[in-house]
Scaffold this active site. Structure first.
Site, PDB file in Angstrom:
ATOM      1  N   TYR A 242       0.828  -1.209   0.000  1.00 23.54           N
ATOM      2  CA  TYR A 242       0.000   0.000   0.000  1.00 23.54           C
ATOM      3  C   TYR A 242       0.864   1.262   0.000  1.00 23.54           C
ATOM      4  CZ  TYR A 242      -3.528   3.419   0.976  1.00 23.54           C
ATOM      5  OH  TYR A 242      -4.338   4.525   0.862  1.00 23.54           O
TER       6      TYR A 242
ATOM      7  N   PRO B 275       0.556  14.751   3.330  1.00 24.75           N
ATOM      8  CA  PRO B 275      -0.488  13.952   3.982  1.00 24.75           C
ATOM      9  C   PRO B 275      -0.471  12.517   3.467  1.00 24.75           C
ATOM     10  CG  PRO B 275      -1.422  15.339   2.250  1.00 24.75           C
ATOM     11  CD  PRO B 275       0.014  15.731   2.378  1.00 24.75           C
ATOM     12  N   ILE B 276      -0.423  11.582   4.380  1.00 26.60           N
ATOM     13  CA  ILE B 276      -0.417  10.163   3.999  1.00 26.60           C
ATOM     14  C   ILE B 276      -1.451   9.452   4.849  1.00 26.60           C
ATOM     15  CG2 ILE B 276       0.963   8.046   3.970  1.00 26.60           C
ATOM     16  CD1 ILE B 276       2.771   9.535   2.321  1.00 26.60           C
TER      17      ILE B 276
ATOM     18  N   SER C 115      -3.871  14.247   7.196  1.00 25.00           N
ATOM     19  CA  SER C 115      -4.643  13.661   6.090  1.00 25.00           C
ATOM     20  C   SER C 115      -6.117  13.465   6.424  1.00 25.00           C
ATOM     21  CB  SER C 115      -4.040  12.294   5.731  1.00 25.00           C
ATOM     22  OG  SER C 115      -4.895  11.591   4.858  1.00 25.00           O
TER      23      SER C 115
ATOM     24  N   TYR D  22      -9.988  15.638   1.336  1.00 24.21           N
ATOM     25  CA  TYR D  22     -10.564  14.924   0.196  1.00 24.21           C
ATOM     26  C   TYR D  22     -12.017  15.344   0.129  1.00 24.21           C
ATOM     27  CZ  TYR D  22      -6.699  11.682  -0.699  1.00 24.21           C
ATOM     28  OH  TYR D  22      -5.495  11.129  -1.057  1.00 24.21           O
TER      29      TYR D  22
ATOM     30  N   THR E 157      -6.923  18.151  -2.069  1.00 29.22           N
ATOM     31  CA  THR E 157      -6.247  17.246  -3.012  1.00 29.22           C
ATOM     32  C   THR E 157      -7.167  16.989  -4.195  1.00 29.22           C
ATOM     33  OG1 THR E 157      -4.924  16.272  -1.274  1.00 29.22           O
ATOM     34  CG2 THR E 157      -5.191  14.965  -3.270  1.00 29.22           C
TER      35      THR E 157
ATOM     36  N   ARG F 242      -4.319   0.323  -8.863  1.00 24.23           N
ATOM     37  CA  ARG F 242      -3.082   0.001  -8.136  1.00 24.23           C
ATOM     38  C   ARG F 242      -2.870  -1.509  -8.041  1.00 24.23           C
ATOM     39  NH1 ARG F 242      -4.036   4.426  -3.290  1.00 24.23           N
ATOM     40  NH2 ARG F 242      -4.045   6.253  -4.668  1.00 24.23           N
TER      41      ARG F 242
ATOM     42  N   LYS G 165      -3.768  21.033  -4.163  1.00 24.38           N
ATOM     43  CA  LYS G 165      -2.699  20.022  -4.248  1.00 24.38           C
ATOM     44  C   LYS G 165      -2.993  19.072  -5.404  1.00 24.38           C
ATOM     45  CE  LYS G 165      -0.445  16.291  -1.549  1.00 24.38           C
ATOM     46  NZ  LYS G 165      -0.926  14.967  -1.948  1.00 24.38           N
TER      47      LYS G 165
ATOM     48  N   HIS H 258       0.821  12.855  -6.646  1.00 27.73           N
ATOM     49  CA  HIS H 258       0.417  11.885  -5.620  1.00 27.73           C
ATOM     50  C   HIS H 258       1.422  10.730  -5.539  1.00 27.73           C
ATOM     51  CE1 HIS H 258      -3.365  11.293  -3.189  1.00 27.73           C
ATOM     52  NE2 HIS H 258      -2.815  10.117  -2.977  1.00 27.73           N
TER      53      HIS H 258
ATOM     54  N   GLY I  11       8.378  12.057  -5.209  1.00 25.02           N
ATOM     55  CA  GLY I  11       9.662  11.474  -5.594  1.00 25.02           C
ATOM     56  C   GLY I  11      10.846  11.959  -4.782  1.00 25.02           C
TER      57      GLY I  11
ATOM     58  N   ARG J  95      13.569  12.091  -2.226  1.00 24.48           N
ATOM     59  CA  ARG J  95      14.180  11.008  -1.432  1.00 24.48           C
ATOM     60  C   ARG J  95      15.393  11.461  -0.641  1.00 24.48           C
ATOM     61  NH1 ARG J  95       9.963   9.652  -2.231  1.00 24.48           N
ATOM     62  NH2 ARG J  95       9.137   7.954  -3.481  1.00 24.48           N
TER      63      ARG J  95
ATOM     64  N   ARG K 237       6.801   9.053   1.106  1.00 18.79           N
ATOM     65  CA  ARG K 237       7.139   7.696   1.559  1.00 18.79           C
ATOM     66  C   ARG K 237       8.309   7.618   2.547  1.00 18.79           C
ATOM     67  NH1 ARG K 237       5.435   7.191  -3.959  1.00 18.79           N
ATOM     68  NH2 ARG K 237       3.773   5.654  -4.268  1.00 18.79           N
TER      69      ARG K 237
HETATM   70  C1  FNR Z   1      -0.380   9.312  -0.189  1.00 18.23           C
HETATM   71  N1  FNR Z   1      -0.742  10.593  -0.609  1.00 18.23           N
HETATM   72  C2  FNR Z   1      -1.852  11.201  -0.064  1.00 18.23           C
HETATM   73  N2  FNR Z   1      -2.189  12.464  -0.440  1.00 18.23           N
HETATM   74  C3  FNR Z   1      -3.230  13.098   0.112  1.00 18.23           C
HETATM   75  O1  FNR Z   1      -3.505  14.240  -0.250  1.00 18.23           O
HETATM   76  N3  FNR Z   1      -3.975  12.458   1.072  1.00 18.23           N
HETATM   77  C4  FNR Z   1      -3.717  11.200   1.486  1.00 18.23           C
HETATM   78  O2  FNR Z   1      -4.386  10.671   2.358  1.00 18.23           O
HETATM   79  C5  FNR Z   1      -2.644  10.523   0.873  1.00 18.23           C
HETATM   80  N4  FNR Z   1      -2.349   9.229   1.204  1.00 18.23           N
HETATM   81  C6  FNR Z   1      -1.224   8.623   0.720  1.00 18.23           C
HETATM   82  C7  FNR Z   1      -0.881   7.338   1.140  1.00 18.23           C
HETATM   83  C8  FNR Z   1       0.310   6.770   0.725  1.00 18.23           C
HETATM   84  C9  FNR Z   1       0.692   5.412   1.245  1.00 18.23           C
HETATM   85  C10 FNR Z   1       1.184   7.471  -0.137  1.00 18.23           C
HETATM   86  C11 FNR Z   1       2.519   6.899  -0.547  1.00 18.23           C
HETATM   87  C12 FNR Z   1       0.828   8.713  -0.606  1.00 18.23           C
HETATM   88  C13 FNR Z   1       0.150  11.374  -1.507  1.00 18.23           C
HETATM   89  C14 FNR Z   1       1.181  12.152  -0.692  1.00 18.23           C
HETATM   90  O3  FNR Z   1       0.599  13.236  -0.038  1.00 18.23           O
HETATM   91  C15 FNR Z   1       2.310  12.682  -1.593  1.00 18.23           C
HETATM   92  O4  FNR Z   1       1.759  13.426  -2.640  1.00 18.23           O
HETATM   93  C16 FNR Z   1       3.181  11.546  -2.161  1.00 18.23           C
HETATM   94  O5  FNR Z   1       3.473  10.622  -1.151  1.00 18.23           O
HETATM   95  C17 FNR Z   1       4.474  12.092  -2.754  1.00 18.23           C
HETATM   96  O6  FNR Z   1       5.193  11.092  -3.396  1.00 18.23           O
HETATM   97  P1  FNR Z   1       6.444  10.327  -2.733  1.00 18.23           P
HETATM   98  O7  FNR Z   1       7.454  11.367  -2.391  1.00 18.23           O
HETATM   99  O8  FNR Z   1       5.936   9.589  -1.538  1.00 18.23           O
HETATM  100  O9  FNR Z   1       6.890   9.397  -3.790  1.00 18.23           O
END
Ligand code: FNR
Length: 391
Positions: free
Chosen positions: A50, A103-104, A132, A156, A182, A191, A264, A288, A321, A323, A343
């Site tokens: 995930y 936000p994740i 988030s 959202y 977002t 996915r 976003k 995203h 992206g 890192r 991530r």
């Molecule tokens: C996300 N992202 C995301 N964005 C958002 O607006 N609300 C959310 O709840 C989530 N949830 C989410 C879960 C997971 C597991 C990932 C990996 C990503 C997107 C996040 O905010 C962001 O845009 C990306 O993670 C950026 O990419 P990298 O740097 O993780 O590759």
């Protein structure tokens, strides 16, 4: 609020190398590939899929890295950058550096204390977190852990405007200083890693705490979520997606809050220009993390054109992206006002909760600071496009 260290790079390096003298290795890898490999070994296959996975055959994820790698830094020598000031202000909110956690959702899959650990780590670092809509804890509880730390809320916007309004008002009431809407996830992307495991966390009641704690959402249910969790999860899936969302509808947010509103997920100069003309307060360039549209351009490739279209009228933020600290430097060079980490901090969370998030963020701060020193930048304002190759 804890005082943030001022010379991140040398301090953090020294702490690691000094411990190393007695044979100790850092608790969390500084090398991203190693961090990810350790997270893969320790998390459940479902959690790792995930977090790590993207849309389709993951070419957008690859494009994110490729776009960052295509941009090359051309360092200035003898710039006299003995003291670097990384401090930033985002909507007037002071931060130790222009770095935020993006936000994740469903962080409970990485660690049982998920968002609460992130909130504590970010408060101590004095860096903003973006809470988030799919968090594992209600925003009020996250805000309590975050205390006087800087925080924003990510929205959202699903089928119910009343629910969106309630989220926004709760966010303002619990001290979030901006709303990030977002735009790129009005419906979940395709996915394959999750599909092949038949695993969607929300259906199992994970990552829906903002909803189950919300009076508007609760009033939609036949029974309280505490009595019928399945019905709550099912109802969430009914209202989450709404690809019919448009400019006219999101404009309603202005009557709900005085907070700055950020869009976003903008990837095009024309959308950015429209966002500015509609009066939004900032843009976050993001795809995203390659989880939505496969075959899309790398996010960094969109940053320059968006910054040009916005022409200084509002701040432009960036994620997708990133890192390492040099990646942050590149995005700042191209005109980003602040950079979102995705991530990497989730892997840190998975490996060590609050301490893991702190370590990952500190490594990024350290490398950004050292890159500034090595390129002759004493301030963020000196991180200019002429530091890029062929500029
Ligand atoms: C996300 N992202 C995301 N964005 C958002 O607006 N609300 C959310 O709840 C989530 N949830 C989410 C879960 C997971 C597991 C990932 C990996 C990503 C997107 C996040 O905010 C962001 O845009 C990306 O993670 C950026 O990419 P990298 O740097 O993780 O590759």
């Amino acid at each position: 609020m804890t005082e943030a260290p001022r010379v991140f790079g040398p301090e953090i390096q020294a702490a690691i190398y000094l411990r190393g003298l007695s044979g100790a290795k850092p608790d969390f890898p500084a090398c991203f590939a190693e961090l990810e490999a350790r997270a893969k070994a320790e998390l459940t296959p479902e959690a790792f899929a995930y977090i790590a996975g993207g849309a389709g055959i993951e070419t957008t994820m690859e494009a994110n890295r490729a776009a960052l790698q295509r941009v090359e830094i051309s360092p200035h020598m003898l710039g006299g950058a003995g003291v670097r000031d990384l401090t930033a202000k985002i909507f007037g909110v002071p931060a130790a550096a222009p770095i935020m956690t993006s936000p994740i959702g469903v962080l409970e899959m990485a660690h049982p204390e998920g968002d609460l650990s992130v909130a504590r780590a970010m408060r101590n670092l004095n860096l903003p977190m973006i809470v988030s809509s799919q968090a594992s804890f209600p925003m009020e509880q996250i805000a309590k852990e975050n205390g006087d730390g800087p925080r924003f809320f990510q929205l959202y916007w699903g089928k119910s405007d009343a629910l969106a309004e309630s989220f926004v008002k709760r966010a303002e009431a619990c001290g979030c200083k901006a709303i990030f809407i977002t735009l790129d996830t009005t419906i979940l992307g395709w996915r394959p890693r999750d599909l092949d495991l038949g695993f969607l966390p929300f259906l199992r009641g994970k990552g829906i705490a903002q909803y189950t704690s919300d009076p508007v959402f609760r009033a939609m249910l036949p029974a309280p979520p505490e009595e019928n969790a399945l019905a709550a999860a099912a109802h969430f899936t009914q209202i989450f997606s709404d690809p019919s969302l448009d400019w006219a509808r999101i404009a309603k947010i202005r009557s709900w809050t005085k907070l700055p509103v950020v869009l976003k997920g903008i990837m095009r100069a024309d959308d950015a220009a429209k966002a500015v003309s509609e009066g939004y307060d900032a843009i976050m360039v993001s795809n995203h993390g390659g989880r939505q549209v496969d075959g899309a351009m790398g996010a960094l490739a969109a940053l320059g054109p968006v910054v040009a279209a916005v022409d200084g009228r509002v701040p432009v933020f960036f994620d997708s992206g990133v890192r390492c600290g040099a990646d942050i430097f590149k995005a700042l060079t191209l005109g980003a006002s602040a950079v979102g980490i995705g991530r990497p901090y989730v892997y840190g969370l998975g490996l060590g909760g609050e301490a893991g998030v702190k370590a990952v963020l500190e490594y990024l701060l350290a490398e950004l600071d050292l890159t500034m020193a090595l390129c002759g930048c004493c301030s963020l304002a000196q991180i200019r496009p002429d530091l890029l190759e062929n500029s």
